[in-house]
Structure formats: C-alpha cells, structure tokens
Enzyme design. Sequence first.
Site, PDB file in Angstrom:
ATOM      1  N   SER A 101       2.488  -3.213  -7.125  1.00 51.18           N
ATOM      2  CA  SER A 101       2.345  -2.116  -6.037  1.00 51.18           C
ATOM      3  C   SER A 101       3.010  -0.839  -7.017  1.00 51.18           C
ATOM      4  CB  SER A 101       3.381  -2.530  -5.067  1.00 51.18           C
ATOM      5  OG  SER A 101       2.862  -1.757  -3.858  1.00 51.18           O
ATOM      6  N   HIS A 159       0.595  -8.722   0.420  1.00 51.68           N
ATOM      7  CA  HIS A 159       1.090  -7.813  -0.605  1.00 51.68           C
ATOM      8  C   HIS A 159       2.320  -8.522  -1.182  1.00 51.68           C
ATOM      9  CE1 HIS A 159       1.401  -4.015  -2.717  1.00 51.68           C
ATOM     10  NE2 HIS A 159       2.793  -3.692  -2.216  1.00 51.68           N
TER      11      HIS A 159
HETATM   12  C1  GTR Z   1       3.789   1.491   0.057  1.00 52.39           C
HETATM   13  C2  GTR Z   1       2.753   2.469  -0.363  1.00 52.39           C
HETATM   14  C3  GTR Z   1       1.789   1.666  -1.511  1.00 52.39           C
HETATM   15  C4  GTR Z   1       2.716   0.732  -2.421  1.00 52.39           C
HETATM   16  C5  GTR Z   1       3.902  -0.186  -1.711  1.00 52.39           C
HETATM   17  C6  GTR Z   1       4.698  -0.489  -2.834  1.00 52.39           C
HETATM   18  O1  GTR Z   1       4.485   1.860   0.904  1.00 52.39           O
HETATM   19  O2  GTR Z   1       2.142   2.849   0.282  1.00 52.39           O
HETATM   20  O3  GTR Z   1       0.960   2.438  -2.361  1.00 52.39           O
HETATM   21  O4  GTR Z   1       3.076   1.375  -3.657  1.00 52.39           O
HETATM   22  O5  GTR Z   1       4.513   0.808  -1.029  1.00 52.39           O
HETATM   23  O6  GTR Z   1       5.374  -0.193  -4.024  1.00 52.39           O
HETATM   24  O7  GTR Z   1       5.306  -1.763  -2.647  1.00 52.39           O
END
Ligand code: GTR
Length: 427
Positions: A265, A407
């Site tokens: 991420s 995620h």
């Molecule tokens: C979210 C963001 C993503 C990603 C994520 C993370 O809020 O929108 O682009 O970076 O965080 O880092 O877990």
Amino acid sequence: MKGVLLGLLCAMQLASTAPLLAQARRFPINDDESRVTPYTLPDPLARSGGGRITTADEWRRERRPELLALFEREIYGRSPPRPEGMWFETTSLDTRAYGGRATRKQVRVHFLAGRSEPYMDVLLYVPNARRGKVPAFLALTYGNHTITADTGVAISPHFLRDNPLPDSAGGRAPRGAQASRWVIDTIIARGYALAAVYLGDLDPDSKNGVADGIRPWYMARGQRELRPDDWAALASWGWGLSRALDYLERDPDVDAKRVALVGHSRTGKASLWAGARDPRFAMIIANESGMGGAKLSRRNYGQTVIDINDAFPYWFARNFRKYDDRERELPVDQHELIALIAPRPVYVAAAMEDQWADPRGMFLAAKGAESVYRLLGARSTLPDSMPGVHQPTLDGPLGFHLRTGVHDVTEYDWTQFLAFADRHLRR
Ligand code: GTR
C-alpha cells in the site's frame, strides 16, 4: 489518526465496500470496468523532443534521467542526496532470537555528523544458518515492534510520539499487532535476512506531521515551507530506505547487492519510488500499491489523483495537485515508474477485494514497462491479458499476481514474493 489504525480502518472499509466504492466517497470513484474512459499512455521510449530511444545506452543516458526528473518534480518531490557524515550505532545484538535461528541487530542510523538527531532505527534479523552473506528483504513498518512478538525489539520513541499510549502494555499497537503480515520465521528459514524501518522515524504520516519528520532538517537556510517540488512524505520514506541500504552495505552478514524492497500500500508506493531512484536495490515488491504506486493514474478506476491528494495532501509534492481531475495532463504515468527500475525485477501484487487499488491498472502498468525491459535485454513473461486469480507470473523480470481477499499482506503473497526472490536473487 496514525498509521496502524488508519491502515486497519482502511482495510476494513475496503473489505466491506468493495462493490460500492462510488457511494461513500467525496469524489466520484468508478468501479465499473465498462465505464473506464479510453486513454493513451505516454510512451516511455519516446523522446520528449521527438524521435525514439532505440538503444540501452540512450535509455540510460537520456531518457531515464529525464523521466526520473519528471516524477521527482511533478509527483514525489526532490529528495536530498545521501548525507555526508552519517554514522551508525549498534544499539543491541542478540544471537539467540527466534529460538536461536536468527541474530537480531538493532542499528541506529544518525543522519548528521557529530550529533544524535535526526536518526532512524534499523531492525535486522539475519538467519544463523548462513554461509556467507545473505540476501535481504527491506521494508518500512508501522512500528518495528508491531511486526513481531519478539520482546527484544525496541519501540521507537517516534512511535510513542505518534501514538500516545494509554498504558505501558502496548496500548493501541501492541507487540506483534501486524505479525500476520510478516512471515519472519519463513523468511529466516529460507535464508533471507529481514531489515525493517518504522516510517515514523522519517515522517509521522499525518497531516501536520512534517515538523516531526526529517524534512525540516534539510530545508535551505531561511526556508519556511516546502516548495512545490520539495519531497513529500512518500519520498522521505523512500529516502530512508536508501539510508537503510547505506547501513546494509556495511553489515558483514548481508549482501547489499541482493536487497529486495518489499512494501504494501503506501509503503509499496514509497518502495517503488525508492527503487526508481536508487539503482542499488536489486528487486522491488509492491503489494497492492495502487494510486501513486503501480496503478496507472490515467485509468479512471478505483482511487484517483484528486482523492489521494485530498485524503493525503502530505504524501506527494505540492505540484501533484495540478493533476487533480487532470490525469491526462501528467507528463508521465506509473508504467514509467516501473520502467525506471528496469532491468531489475519488479513484482506487482493485487487482490480481488482491493478494487480501490485497481488490480487491472497495476497489471497494465507492469505491461506498459515491458518495452523498456526488452530494450535492456530482459524479456517479460507476463501474459498478454490480465491473469485470473492465483496465477502468479514468477519467471520473468516482471512478476504479478492477483489473489482473492482484501487489502492486506497474506501468506499467499509471501509465498510468491519468496519464490520470485528465489528465482532472481539466488546465486
Ligand atoms: C488508503 C489510500 C491508499 C493506500 C492505503 C494504505 O487510505 O487511499 O492509496 O495507500 O491507504 O496505505 O493502506
């Protein structure tokens, strides 16, 4: 709100809203493939002044520096050079970590000569069953103590600043809170070292956090605020990764020529940028890095430039705001970020229930880098079109997988990362 919590919240949010991304957002977000507007990607091999790059030498001498400067100016911001007078201090050493299978070292990297601040800490596990120097994974964390239950890992003073704890027992992010994302036992057993840096040692990942990070230390005399092309948080994290590699180059047990960056991420974004800037990194693994990472900005699917700039205005250089809702005016796109790493191996990973990060947009960015790999003599083995779930590409210099689930970083991900590293980093 700080890293760990934010990461968790965001994973939960993504898990539960995957098909409904559009509704909860401040800016319209597309999650319908049929509504992706056609776009044309900039050609990484097209000279800005016209004509094409046709040799590896032209790429290295002309085009690569040109592209790198564009990413620096327009997206991530300029970082200072390697600091002179950096010094390293081993703060702890234990040869009996992980049931005697690993040696744990903690090393404080001081950035300025003759003074203690600013600094960051590197946590390093080296397998004890080693013959000679070992290859390593290097990663940013949301607290080094969160990746393992090992009580010998120091809790960074910066972590305590960023996460005021309600009690001494660990509060919001206890030891090992993120351990499921780090298969440390397996990494060690497979003969790799793991090096980790808390991102808050570099920048605390919060809207008004710049003063607490390292960037003020590198402002020019009299400079009060960051210029539009000055480095932002992602670049400061990437810079820290290069400083960790500066240390690993001195470590007797790690082969600094075989260091793979691995990031998830936001730290996946920072790892790609670090890999693009610093050719010493042998491999980059970017898990679900999404917008500002491996996802094509021009593809209006999942997170957009305006969304990320709104939510995280401190991640990118101020110049990046010019492209809010104007992705097509970007002089570059993220396939060229991957191309900047060529011919070194890059692994891009995606998850089905992480449409926010645009799995297809990440696959297409890797595809978009193929021409540069080819020019440099590295033949991609990516399939022509988006592979199905659990069909990893591991052999060529460009790796990719799409897995089921949300995620996160899972054992499935690490199984592929290790297989990819075995193929490309083993002697
Ligand atoms: C979210 C963001 C993503 C990603 C994520 C993370 O809020 O929108 O682009 O970076 O965080 O880092 O877990």
